[in-house]
Write a protein that holds these residues in place. Structure first.
Motif, PDB file in Angstrom:
ATOM      1  N   THR A 217      -9.013  40.542   9.428  1.00  0.00           N
ATOM      2  CA  THR A 217      -9.594  39.483   8.589  1.00  0.00           C
ATOM      3  C   THR A 217      -8.491  38.558   8.090  1.00  0.00           C
ATOM      4  O   THR A 217      -8.643  37.328   8.128  1.00  0.00           O
ATOM      5  CB  THR A 217     -10.350  40.108   7.396  1.00  0.00           C
ATOM      6  OG1 THR A 217     -11.377  40.960   7.903  1.00  0.00           O
ATOM      7  CG2 THR A 217     -10.961  39.046   6.511  1.00  0.00           C
ATOM      8  N   ALA A 218      -7.390  39.143   7.655  1.00  0.00           N
ATOM      9  CA  ALA A 218      -6.260  38.335   7.169  1.00  0.00           C
ATOM     10  C   ALA A 218      -5.692  37.475   8.298  1.00  0.00           C
ATOM     11  O   ALA A 218      -5.359  36.305   8.093  1.00  0.00           O
ATOM     12  CB  ALA A 218      -5.179  39.236   6.585  1.00  0.00           C
ATOM     13  N   SER A 219      -5.605  38.042   9.476  1.00  0.00           N
ATOM     14  CA  SER A 219      -5.085  37.314  10.626  1.00  0.00           C
ATOM     15  C   SER A 219      -5.998  36.150  10.994  1.00  0.00           C
ATOM     16  O   SER A 219      -5.547  35.037  11.264  1.00  0.00           O
ATOM     17  CB  SER A 219      -4.931  38.256  11.824  1.00  0.00           C
ATOM     18  OG  SER A 219      -4.497  37.566  12.956  1.00  0.00           O
ATOM     19  N   VAL A 220      -7.307  36.416  10.997  1.00  0.00           N
ATOM     20  CA  VAL A 220      -8.281  35.357  11.293  1.00  0.00           C
ATOM     21  C   VAL A 220      -8.188  34.266  10.232  1.00  0.00           C
ATOM     22  O   VAL A 220      -8.191  33.069  10.544  1.00  0.00           O
ATOM     23  CB  VAL A 220      -9.713  35.934  11.385  1.00  0.00           C
ATOM     24  CG1 VAL A 220     -10.747  34.832  11.384  1.00  0.00           C
ATOM     25  CG2 VAL A 220      -9.853  36.814  12.611  1.00  0.00           C
ATOM     26  N   ARG A 221      -8.084  34.692   8.974  1.00  0.00           N
ATOM     27  CA  ARG A 221      -7.968  33.733   7.874  1.00  0.00           C
ATOM     28  C   ARG A 221      -6.691  32.909   8.044  1.00  0.00           C
ATOM     29  O   ARG A 221      -6.693  31.686   7.863  1.00  0.00           O
ATOM     30  CB  ARG A 221      -7.956  34.475   6.538  1.00  0.00           C
ATOM     31  CG  ARG A 221      -8.107  33.566   5.344  1.00  0.00           C
ATOM     32  CD  ARG A 221      -8.173  34.322   4.020  1.00  0.00           C
ATOM     33  NE  ARG A 221      -9.290  35.241   3.991  1.00  0.00           N
ATOM     34  CZ  ARG A 221      -9.204  36.521   3.629  1.00  0.00           C
ATOM     35  NH1 ARG A 221      -8.049  37.020   3.250  1.00  0.00           N
ATOM     36  NH2 ARG A 221     -10.254  37.296   3.627  1.00  0.00           N
ATOM     37  N   ASN A 222      -5.602  33.567   8.403  1.00  0.00           N
ATOM     38  CA  ASN A 222      -4.334  32.878   8.606  1.00  0.00           C
ATOM     39  C   ASN A 222      -4.451  31.875   9.751  1.00  0.00           C
ATOM     40  O   ASN A 222      -3.961  30.749   9.650  1.00  0.00           O
ATOM     41  CB  ASN A 222      -3.225  33.894   8.892  1.00  0.00           C
ATOM     42  CG  ASN A 222      -1.864  33.259   8.925  1.00  0.00           C
ATOM     43  OD1 ASN A 222      -1.575  32.323   8.194  1.00  0.00           O
ATOM     44  ND2 ASN A 222      -1.001  33.746   9.807  1.00  0.00           N
ATOM     45  N   ASP A 223      -5.095  32.280  10.841  1.00  0.00           N
ATOM     46  CA  ASP A 223      -5.301  31.364  11.970  1.00  0.00           C
ATOM     47  C   ASP A 223      -6.108  30.143  11.529  1.00  0.00           C
ATOM     48  O   ASP A 223      -5.798  29.017  11.901  1.00  0.00           O
ATOM     49  CB  ASP A 223      -6.016  32.072  13.127  1.00  0.00           C
ATOM     50  CG  ASP A 223      -5.123  33.078  13.841  1.00  0.00           C
ATOM     51  OD1 ASP A 223      -3.895  33.062  13.612  1.00  0.00           O
ATOM     52  OD2 ASP A 223      -5.662  33.887  14.633  1.00  0.00           O
ATOM     53  N   SER A 224      -7.147  30.405  10.731  1.00  0.00           N
ATOM     54  CA  SER A 224      -7.984  29.310  10.229  1.00  0.00           C
ATOM     55  C   SER A 224      -7.168  28.367   9.348  1.00  0.00           C
ATOM     56  O   SER A 224      -7.287  27.139   9.450  1.00  0.00           O
ATOM     57  CB  SER A 224      -9.161  29.891   9.446  1.00  0.00           C
ATOM     58  OG  SER A 224      -9.930  28.863   8.897  1.00  0.00           O
ATOM     59  N   ILE A 225      -6.338  28.935   8.490  1.00  0.00           N
ATOM     60  CA  ILE A 225      -5.482  28.124   7.615  1.00  0.00           C
ATOM     61  C   ILE A 225      -4.512  27.295   8.459  1.00  0.00           C
ATOM     62  O   ILE A 225      -4.293  26.108   8.179  1.00  0.00           O
ATOM     63  CB  ILE A 225      -4.725  29.021   6.604  1.00  0.00           C
ATOM     64  CG1 ILE A 225      -5.709  29.590   5.580  1.00  0.00           C
ATOM     65  CG2 ILE A 225      -3.602  28.253   5.924  1.00  0.00           C
ATOM     66  CD1 ILE A 225      -5.129  30.670   4.681  1.00  0.00           C
ATOM     67  N   GLN A 226      -3.941  27.915   9.491  1.00  0.00           N
ATOM     68  CA  GLN A 226      -3.004  27.202  10.365  1.00  0.00           C
ATOM     69  C   GLN A 226      -3.698  26.020  11.057  1.00  0.00           C
ATOM     70  O   GLN A 226      -3.133  24.928  11.145  1.00  0.00           O
ATOM     71  CB  GLN A 226      -2.415  28.156  11.413  1.00  0.00           C
ATOM     72  CG  GLN A 226      -1.443  29.187  10.849  1.00  0.00           C
ATOM     73  CD  GLN A 226      -0.202  28.552  10.261  1.00  0.00           C
ATOM     74  OE1 GLN A 226       0.267  27.513  10.714  1.00  0.00           O
ATOM     75  NE2 GLN A 226       0.336  29.168   9.219  1.00  0.00           N
ATOM     76  N   LYS A 227      -4.924  26.240  11.545  1.00  0.00           N
ATOM     77  CA  LYS A 227      -5.668  25.155  12.200  1.00  0.00           C
ATOM     78  C   LYS A 227      -5.968  24.042  11.210  1.00  0.00           C
ATOM     79  O   LYS A 227      -5.823  22.854  11.531  1.00  0.00           O
ATOM     80  CB  LYS A 227      -6.971  25.697  12.800  1.00  0.00           C
ATOM     81  CG  LYS A 227      -6.749  26.543  14.034  1.00  0.00           C
ATOM     82  CD  LYS A 227      -8.050  27.116  14.564  1.00  0.00           C
ATOM     83  CE  LYS A 227      -7.799  28.037  15.748  1.00  0.00           C
ATOM     84  NZ  LYS A 227      -9.046  28.674  16.227  1.00  0.00           N
ATOM     85  N   THR A 228      -6.389  24.431  10.001  1.00  0.00           N
ATOM     86  CA  THR A 228      -6.684  23.434   8.972  1.00  0.00           C
ATOM     87  C   THR A 228      -5.419  22.656   8.613  1.00  0.00           C
ATOM     88  O   THR A 228      -5.460  21.428   8.435  1.00  0.00           O
ATOM     89  CB  THR A 228      -7.269  24.116   7.715  1.00  0.00           C
ATOM     90  OG1 THR A 228      -8.441  24.836   8.084  1.00  0.00           O
ATOM     91  CG2 THR A 228      -7.607  23.112   6.635  1.00  0.00           C
ATOM     92  N   LEU A 229      -4.301  23.363   8.519  1.00  0.00           N
ATOM     93  CA  LEU A 229      -3.031  22.714   8.200  1.00  0.00           C
ATOM     94  C   LEU A 229      -2.649  21.712   9.286  1.00  0.00           C
ATOM     95  O   LEU A 229      -2.231  20.589   8.979  1.00  0.00           O
ATOM     96  CB  LEU A 229      -1.933  23.771   8.038  1.00  0.00           C
ATOM     97  CG  LEU A 229      -0.540  23.278   7.682  1.00  0.00           C
ATOM     98  CD1 LEU A 229      -0.571  22.521   6.354  1.00  0.00           C
ATOM     99  CD2 LEU A 229       0.428  24.453   7.598  1.00  0.00           C
ATOM    100  N   LYS A 230      -2.819  22.086  10.546  1.00  0.00           N
ATOM    101  CA  LYS A 230      -2.493  21.160  11.642  1.00  0.00           C
ATOM    102  C   LYS A 230      -3.384  19.934  11.594  1.00  0.00           C
ATOM    103  O   LYS A 230      -2.915  18.801  11.786  1.00  0.00           O
ATOM    104  CB  LYS A 230      -2.632  21.874  12.992  1.00  0.00           C
ATOM    105  CG  LYS A 230      -1.496  22.828  13.278  1.00  0.00           C
ATOM    106  CD  LYS A 230      -1.652  23.496  14.627  1.00  0.00           C
ATOM    107  CE  LYS A 230      -0.522  24.499  14.848  1.00  0.00           C
ATOM    108  NZ  LYS A 230      -0.648  25.202  16.119  1.00  0.00           N
TER     109      LYS A 230
END
Length: 103
Positions: free
Chosen positions: A64-77
């Motif tokens: 869940t944390a990894s998925v959340r981190n991936d989502s944050i990274q995409k949003t950041l980009k």
């Protein structure tokens, strides 16, 4: 001679009875050991099941944390791209403003 055969037969019967008693005792002891081993196996299996459950919970949290981190990274980009677009627009507007002042 007949008496000697009878004595040998009695001794053989006594010996066989002792063997039966020994085997019976060994059988009881083996059942006790088997029961102890079954209890240990049950405890070990339960402990392993608990550890597996804990591991699965940790893995779920990490996933869940990894998925959340991936989502944050995409949003950041996406945000970085949007910021660049806005900065480009701002520069363009500033240049137009400068051009208008010069005219």
């Amino acid at each position: 001679m007949e008496q000697s055969g009878s004595v040998n037969l009695e001794q053989r019967i006594i010996f066989l009875n002792q063997e039966v008693n020994n085997l019976s005792y060994n059988s009881v002891e083996l059942r006790k050991k088997q029961k102890v081993l079954e209890i240990k196996l049950e405890k070990s299996t339960k402990a392993l099941d608990e550890k597996l459950e804990q591991f699965e919970k940790i893995l779920e949290k990490e996933t869940t944390a990894s998925v959340r981190n991936d989502s944050i990274q995409k949003t950041l980009k996406k945000s970085e791209k949007a910021l660049l677009i806005v900065q480009d627009e701002l520069k363009s507007l500033e240049m137009k403003k400068t051009d208008l002042r010069e005219e």
